[in-house]
Design a protein around this motif. Structure first.
Motif, PDB file in Angstrom:
ATOM      1  N   HIS A 105      65.073  79.380  34.822  1.00 52.80           N
ATOM      2  CA  HIS A 105      66.126  79.437  35.704  1.00 52.80           C
ATOM      3  C   HIS A 105      66.392  77.811  35.749  1.00 52.80           C
ATOM      4  N   LEU A 106      65.420  76.965  36.054  1.00 53.89           N
ATOM      5  CA  LEU A 106      65.836  75.376  36.148  1.00 53.89           C
ATOM      6  C   LEU A 106      66.395  75.032  34.887  1.00 53.89           C
ATOM      7  N   PHE A 107      65.699  75.503  33.855  1.00 54.98           N
ATOM      8  CA  PHE A 107      66.329  74.993  32.535  1.00 54.98           C
ATOM      9  C   PHE A 107      67.708  75.416  31.928  1.00 54.98           C
ATOM     10  N   TRP A 108      68.178  76.580  32.342  1.00 48.38           N
ATOM     11  CA  TRP A 108      69.281  77.126  32.181  1.00 48.38           C
ATOM     12  C   TRP A 108      70.593  76.622  33.308  1.00 48.38           C
ATOM     13  N   PHE A 109      69.905  76.474  34.481  1.00 54.35           N
ATOM     14  CA  PHE A 109      70.846  76.068  35.421  1.00 54.35           C
ATOM     15  C   PHE A 109      71.409  74.619  35.267  1.00 54.35           C
ATOM     16  N   PHE A 110      70.535  74.126  34.192  1.00 61.17           N
ATOM     17  CA  PHE A 110      71.278  72.624  33.537  1.00 61.17           C
ATOM     18  C   PHE A 110      72.023  72.921  32.554  1.00 61.17           C
ATOM     19  N   GLY A 111      71.311  73.740  31.570  1.00 58.96           N
ATOM     20  CA  GLY A 111      71.545  74.179  30.020  1.00 58.96           C
ATOM     21  C   GLY A 111      72.830  74.616  29.973  1.00 58.96           C
ATOM     22  N   HIS A 112      73.257  75.505  30.938  1.00 59.15           N
ATOM     23  CA  HIS A 112      74.623  76.146  30.636  1.00 59.15           C
ATOM     24  C   HIS A 112      75.761  75.225  30.972  1.00 59.15           C
ATOM     25  N   PRO A 113      75.636  74.432  32.180  1.00 61.94           N
ATOM     26  CA  PRO A 113      76.609  73.418  32.436  1.00 61.94           C
ATOM     27  C   PRO A 113      76.782  72.340  31.372  1.00 61.94           C
ATOM     28  N   GLU A 114      75.425  72.178  30.580  1.00 63.31           N
ATOM     29  CA  GLU A 114      75.570  71.110  29.649  1.00 63.31           C
ATOM     30  C   GLU A 114      76.341  71.543  28.355  1.00 63.31           C
ATOM     31  N   VAL A 115      76.748  72.741  28.402  1.00 62.60           N
ATOM     32  CA  VAL A 115      77.403  72.989  27.065  1.00 62.60           C
ATOM     33  C   VAL A 115      78.973  72.747  27.466  1.00 62.60           C
ATOM     34  N   ILE A 144      79.721  68.908  27.422  1.00 66.62           N
ATOM     35  CA  ILE A 144      80.077  68.583  26.145  1.00 66.62           C
ATOM     36  C   ILE A 144      81.469  68.855  25.709  1.00 66.62           C
ATOM     37  N   PHE A 145      81.870  70.303  26.091  1.00 64.07           N
ATOM     38  CA  PHE A 145      82.895  70.725  25.919  1.00 64.07           C
ATOM     39  C   PHE A 145      84.299  70.090  26.566  1.00 64.07           C
ATOM     40  N   VAL A 146      84.067  69.597  27.953  1.00 62.16           N
ATOM     41  CA  VAL A 146      85.141  69.310  28.874  1.00 62.16           C
ATOM     42  C   VAL A 146      85.900  68.247  28.382  1.00 62.16           C
ATOM     43  N   PRO A 147      85.063  66.878  28.126  1.00 55.81           N
ATOM     44  CA  PRO A 147      85.641  65.622  27.497  1.00 55.81           C
ATOM     45  C   PRO A 147      86.214  66.181  25.829  1.00 55.81           C
ATOM     46  N   ALA A 148      85.996  67.010  25.511  1.00 53.21           N
ATOM     47  CA  ALA A 148      86.676  67.401  24.008  1.00 53.21           C
ATOM     48  C   ALA A 148      87.931  68.286  24.445  1.00 53.21           C
ATOM     49  N   LEU A 149      88.273  68.754  25.679  1.00 54.93           N
ATOM     50  CA  LEU A 149      89.412  69.228  26.209  1.00 54.93           C
ATOM     51  C   LEU A 149      90.321  67.922  26.326  1.00 54.93           C
ATOM     52  N   GLY A 150      89.754  66.732  26.793  1.00 53.36           N
ATOM     53  CA  GLY A 150      90.673  65.475  27.189  1.00 53.36           C
ATOM     54  C   GLY A 150      91.178  65.022  25.739  1.00 53.36           C
ATOM     55  N   PHE A 151      90.198  65.041  24.630  1.00 56.15           N
ATOM     56  CA  PHE A 151      90.681  64.552  23.438  1.00 56.15           C
ATOM     57  C   PHE A 151      91.706  65.071  23.019  1.00 56.15           C
ATOM     58  N   VAL A 152      91.600  66.796  23.267  1.00 64.75           N
ATOM     59  CA  VAL A 152      92.747  67.469  22.378  1.00 64.75           C
ATOM     60  C   VAL A 152      93.867  67.127  23.318  1.00 64.75           C
ATOM     61  N   SER A 153      93.903  66.901  24.630  1.00 61.12           N
ATOM     62  CA  SER A 153      95.253  66.781  25.289  1.00 61.12           C
ATOM     63  C   SER A 153      95.801  65.548  24.863  1.00 61.12           C
ATOM     64  N   SER A 154      95.078  64.384  24.737  1.00 66.16           N
ATOM     65  CA  SER A 154      95.645  63.196  24.316  1.00 66.16           C
ATOM     66  C   SER A 154      96.296  63.188  23.013  1.00 66.16           C
ATOM     67  N   ILE A 155      95.463  63.994  21.973  1.00 63.75           N
ATOM     68  CA  ILE A 155      96.039  63.880  20.538  1.00 63.75           C
ATOM     69  C   ILE A 155      97.209  64.865  20.538  1.00 63.75           C
ATOM     70  N   VAL A 156      97.348  65.887  21.409  1.00 65.39           N
ATOM     71  CA  VAL A 156      98.506  66.904  21.186  1.00 65.39           C
ATOM     72  C   VAL A 156      99.810  66.288  22.223  1.00 65.39           C
ATOM     73  N   ALA A 157      99.521  65.402  23.066  1.00 66.85           N
ATOM     74  CA  ALA A 157     100.859  64.603  23.500  1.00 66.85           C
ATOM     75  C   ALA A 157     101.218  63.587  22.609  1.00 66.85           C
ATOM     76  N   THR A 158     100.181  63.078  21.892  1.00 69.20           N
ATOM     77  CA  THR A 158     100.939  62.083  21.168  1.00 69.20           C
ATOM     78  C   THR A 158     101.352  62.550  19.637  1.00 69.20           C
ATOM     79  N   PHE A 159     100.854  63.465  19.443  1.00 70.06           N
ATOM     80  CA  PHE A 159     101.394  63.970  17.934  1.00 70.06           C
ATOM     81  C   PHE A 159     102.574  64.946  18.127  1.00 70.06           C
ATOM     82  N   THR A 160     102.888  65.385  19.309  1.00 68.72           N
ATOM     83  CA  THR A 160     104.101  66.224  19.489  1.00 68.72           C
ATOM     84  C   THR A 160     105.298  65.272  20.198  1.00 68.72           C
ATOM     85  N   ARG A 161     104.713  64.147  20.556  1.00 65.19           N
ATOM     86  CA  ARG A 161     105.789  63.335  21.291  1.00 65.19           C
ATOM     87  C   ARG A 161     106.293  63.998  22.310  1.00 65.19           C
TER      88      ARG A 161
END
Lengths: 646, 326
Positions: free
Chosen positions: A265-275, A278-295
């Motif tokens: 319980h303790l490990f996965w209460f951390f371990g799932h948000p952990e995923v 990692i993933f939420v900043p990647a959403l930010g990368f995608v948004s930055s790239i999409v905006a720039t490359f679709t102008r």
């Protein structure tokens, strides 16, 4: 640059300066100290960010080599390349490295480099703490690998389930090494999250209200809050484990009233948000790239922000889906099934918004954009299998099999590493002043994309055919040989693509095309700084009037004037509307964060071998913090005077 | 036994979630089929939308964000989100009803078996109201076709997971927690189960066979398992028994009807009747057995059984004795 909006009044008795004078003085004031000592005492978010990124990438390569060894071992049944002892250490090192030493740190690292630039600041809010966080991370990672090469690498998995990881079934120091490595990385992740939250809330350029903040900055804000709430759980878990192992407590020992499931319980209460950390900043990368490359701006800004925030909250309601086969009552499990399916909705919202953005924009198919297109395809597959395994009856079949291995590599490589590579190609010119090569970049992308699918797609079927995870070998009669060989061939392809990337970086650093400040014609503030940025980032702190400042004012940004240039001074703004609030004296470079990090390392490492480590380490750490906080001469006097005046 | 061995060697069918041979596995397979089909359709639709969005032909001077078009896009995105939600909700409802069917309590006449996980083998016990009629065996479960089997799952060391994919999904064996599941084999056959929770060194070599047979032959098997071991009839096998009882073997293994009664390792009373040794990873042949006794660490490094240096004559006698334990 024009000097409109004098938001901060001149101090009495100071004459306004010309632009050239400002730059000259800033260069003097913010100059990095020379020599090795200067390098070790740097507090510039860019030099620390770069070190952070390079260190994390080195760990990515080490984790990748471990993956390659595993794929070589599994390429055929009953292969004798490595035995169970080596294999178990290697898969544990692979998971621990990729999760704790690569994925989370690299996302923090890129954030620590980019966020101050994107919000028009001069540095992160607590630059010395930032340096401390990096050193602690470096020592933690180095410690793990030193121990691994001394054949004391952990061998109970990156999740270290008790009782296997407990004192009875894992004697020796291997699991202690794991627990302390985790403690190191928890500290550096918490430091980075505090750093980013305060930087984002208090040091945005005037006018960058919360609803004008770039989506990437939002993603780092959400991620930082998630770290803040997730890390304490694994910190307590790893501390309980260390205490069970080192001082004979019984948190996880059922024979003495402890509970083996408490760990999960303790490990996965951390371990799932952990995923999602990692993933939420990647959403930010995608948004930055999409905006720039679709102008065009990303479609549905409020929906995008709310989706990320919703993802951040929902991520904390999923942990039990890692425990569906432990005998959780059905009613309880269905709650987590529902939550696990619900989290697909915000992801769906974002994918649809990006598709709408691309549809209504004018796409340019440069390498960062290719990685985004690849991301969508891979992430969809990982998302679908994620929804499938949210179903308890189906999950009981594929849980702990290669189906899960396939699922989370699609999510983590497709969902996070692809955007990260896109981000490398996108921001490389900003960091180094040179463009990465497009042709090698395409090779990098296609080899990675094909290799990724060849490696991981067959694993879905392997799981359904009954192949459990974490096995060092399998019998020829199982019929798993063919698909495993295919997966190993895919792994070679991925390795080649990473080599292409390294060649591209090495070549471009020397002979890459010069980038200029804004090579992609992007919309956010980091592109207003020179490439690479000067130590003070911007000669004039910009003033923001829209979500796309660089598109609104392509030639010159309005700027603040009146900040002191003879000392390190930064502007503090209000949380919601980013109105100028106060001036803040910014710390000078100092060696003390490094010393404090060494003391921290002494504490954690000696603790494994003797309880006296707690005493020795605490005393050293106390002395280091005293040195860190010791008031220093003129600066201190001046600070007191400023405080007395105001 | 050779039929059993043959069946074991046809692994791919004998160890697959896609070849269900019991009600629970069939429910899971049904869910998989419907979700897989839906996923393919949605994947193709989204990818088509993405590629069309990226590569559609554009007029030379298309205005970037045009308010009327943005409004239309908002409607399309909202509709897509709505459809996503409906699909997910359908999944949720079908999951929960499938979950109810899978976890329903087994009937009263279900056969009761206790499976205990050890590093790295399975202990199997059939209980009875009369303790003398208890049957203990290892790494092999025999069940009658068409009858529910309720399995109580226990562990005395670390966490293991019991998973015969053709019959049902897995369930963990957790020390200090009692777990259970039930399954039913609808057709005769030998199904394989592997430990699915990482349990240390030899996690990879911890398998178990589920032998589903007709009710009659199951009853015969159970009766036969209740017998104590044969008393050696000739000098070679009596020498073998002597070797067993006087060497390290008896420290860990038990053979009913002899003084060997330790329960550290698998019960060997009916060893020769089992299809495999080393927890479902080696066919039970004379050569394999000899190799295993002499040096188990070469076959399964880290296994709890130590190597045994036996005189060749003693080894032959021991093997001959073990082969009588049917």
């Amino acid at each position: 640059m024009s000097l409109t909006v004098p938001a901060v009044p001149h101090e009495p008795g100071r004459a306004p300066e010309s632009a050239a004078e400002v730059v000259g003085r800033l260069e003097d004031t913010w100059r990095a100290r020379p020599g090795l000592r200067g390098w070790l005492s740097s507090v510039d978010h860019k030099s620390i960010g770069k070190r952070y990124i390079i260190t994390a990438f080195v760990f990515f390569l080490l984790g990748g080599i471990e993956a390659a060894v595993m794929r070589a071992q599994l390429a055929r049944p009953e292969n004798g390349l490595i035995g169970p002892d080596a294999y178990n250490q290697i898969f544990t090192m692979h998971g621990t490295t990729m999760m704790f030493l690569f994925a989370v740190p690299v996302m923090d690292a890129v954030g620590l480099y980019l966020v101050p630039l994107m919000i028009g600041g001069r540095n992160v809010a607590f630059p010395r703490l930032n340096a401390y966080g990096y050193w602690v991370y470096l020592f933690g990672g180095a410690f793990l690998y030193v121990m691994f090469f001394l054949n004391t690498g952990p061998d109970t998995g990156w999740f270290s389930y008790v009782p296997l990881a407990g004192p009875e079934f894992s004697p020796g120091k291997r699991v202690d090494v794991w627990a302390q490595t985790v403690t190191f990385t928890e500290i550096s992740a918490l430091v980075a999250s505090v750093e980013l939250i305060v930087t984002i809330f208090k040091t945005r350029a005037p006018g960058m209200t919360l609803n004008r903040m770039p989506l990437y900055v939002w993603s780092m804000l959400v991620q930082s809050f998630m770290v803040l709430f997730a890390m304490p759980w694994v910190a307590s878990a790893s501390m309980f484990l260390a205490m069970d192992r080192l001082v004979g407590t019984h948190f996880f020992n059922p024979a003495e009233g402890g509970d083996a499931l408490l760990w999960q319980h303790l490990f996965w209460f951390f371990g799932h948000p952990e995923v999602y950390i990692i993933f939420v900043p990647a959403l930010g990368f995608v948004s930055s790239i999409v905006a720039t490359f679709t102008r065009r701006p990303v479609f549905g800004y409020p929906a995008m922000v709310l989706s990320m925030v919703a993802t951040g909250f929902l991520a904390f309601g999923l942990w039990v889906h890692h425990m569906f086969v432990t005998g959780i009552p059905q009613l309880g499990a269905s709650f987590f099934t529902a939550a696990s399916m619900m989290i697909a909705i915000p992801s769906g919202v974002q994918i649809f918004c990006w598709i709408a953005t691309i549809w209504s924009g004018r796409p340019r198919f440069a390498v960062p954009f290719l990685f985004v297109l690849g991301f969508v395809a891979l992430f969809l597959i990982g998302g679908f299998t994620g929804v499938m395994i949210a179903s308890v009856p189906f999950d009981t079949q594929v849980h702990d099999t290669f189906f899960i291995v396939a699922h989370f590599h699609y999510v983590l490589i497709g969902g996070a590493v692809f955007p990260l590579f896109g981000a490398f190609y996108y921001w490389f010119p900003k960091v180094t002043g040179r463009m990465l090569d497009e042709r090698l970049g395409r090779w990098n992308f296609w080899l990675f994309f094909i290799g990724m699918n060849v490696t991981f797609f067959p694993m879905h079927e392997l799981g359904l055919l009954g192949m459990p995870r974490r096995v060092y070998t399998y019998l020829p009669e199982t019929g798993w040989g063919g698909l495993n060989l295919l997966a190993s061939i895919g792994a070679v392809t991925i390795a080649v693509s990473v080599v292409v990337f390294l060649v591209n970086v090495a070549r471009s650093l020397r002979v890459g095309e010069a980038a200029g400040a804004n090579p992609w014609g992007a919309d956010t503030l980091e592109w207003a700084a020179t490439s690479p940025p000067r130590p003070y980032n911007f000669a004039f702190t910009p003033v923001v009037e829209s979500r796309e400042p660089m598109w609104q004012h392509p030639a010159e940004l309005p700027a603040v004037e009146g900040l002191r240039t003879d000392v390190r001074e930064v502007l503090v703004t209000t949380l919601l509307d980013a109105e100028p609030d106060s001036r803040h004296r910014h710390p000078e470079p100092t060696i003390w964060p490094l010393i404090a990090a060494i003391a921290t390392a002494v504490l954690f490492i000696t603790l494994i071998f003797t309880p006296w480590g707690a005493v020795i380490g605490t005393v050293l750490l106390f002395l280091a913090f005293v040195g860190w906080a010791w008031p220093r001469g003129k600066d201190h006097q001046e600070q007191l005077m400023i405080e007395a005046e105001s | 036994m050779s039929a059993v061995l043959q069946a074991v060697l046809q692994f791919p069918g004998a160890h697959s979630a896609l070849k269900p041979a019991g009600p629970q596995a069939r429910i899971a397979e049904g869910l998989w089929n419907s979700m897989y089909a839906t996923a393919i359709v949605v994947f193709l639709l989204v990818m088509a939308a993405l590629l069309w969005a990226a590569f559609r032909r554009r007029r030379a001077e298309e205005p970037a964000p045009d308010p009327a078009r943005e409004r239309r896009m908002r409607r399309v995105v909202a509709a897509a989100v709505g459809i996503t939600t409906i699909v997910l909700f359908t999944f949720l409802v079908s999951d929960i009803s499938a979950g109810r069917a899978v976890t329903a309590t087994p009937g009263k006449d279900a056969i009761q078996i206790i499976v205990t996980g050890h590093q790295w083998w399975w202990e199997v016990q059939y209980r009875d109201s009369v303790p003398q009629r208890w049957v203990t065996t290892a790494n092999e479960i025999h069940v009658p076709v068409g009858r529910q089997v309720a399995v109580e799952l226990r562990s005395t060391d670390v966490i293991h997971s019991f998973w015969p994919p053709n019959l049902t999904g897995k369930r963990d064996l957790i020390p200090g927690n009692e777990n259970s599941l039930w399954f039913q084999a609808d057709s005769a056959g030998v199904y394989r189960a592997e430990c699915a929770e990482y349990c240390g060194h030899e996690h990879a070599k911890m398998a178990l066979l589920v032998v589903a047979q007709s009710p009659d032959s199951f009853a015969r098997w159970l009766t036969q398992q209740r017998d104590t071991a044969h008393t050696p009839a000739d000098s070679l096998t009596s020498r073998g028994q002597e070797v067993f009882l006087s060497s390290a073997c008896a420290m860990c293994h038990s053979i009913a009807g002899t003084p060997a009664g330790s329960r550290v390792g698998p019960d060997l009373t009916h060893l020769a009747g089992r299809a495999t040794i080393a927890a479902g990873t080696l066919p039970n042949t004379r050569g394999n057995l000899a190799g295993w006794i002499v040096d188990p660490q070469r076959i399964k490094p880290g296994a709890r059984m130590p190597p045994n240096q036996l005189d060749p004559a003693d080894l032959r006698a021991l093997l001959a004795y073990l082969e009588t334990l049917r």
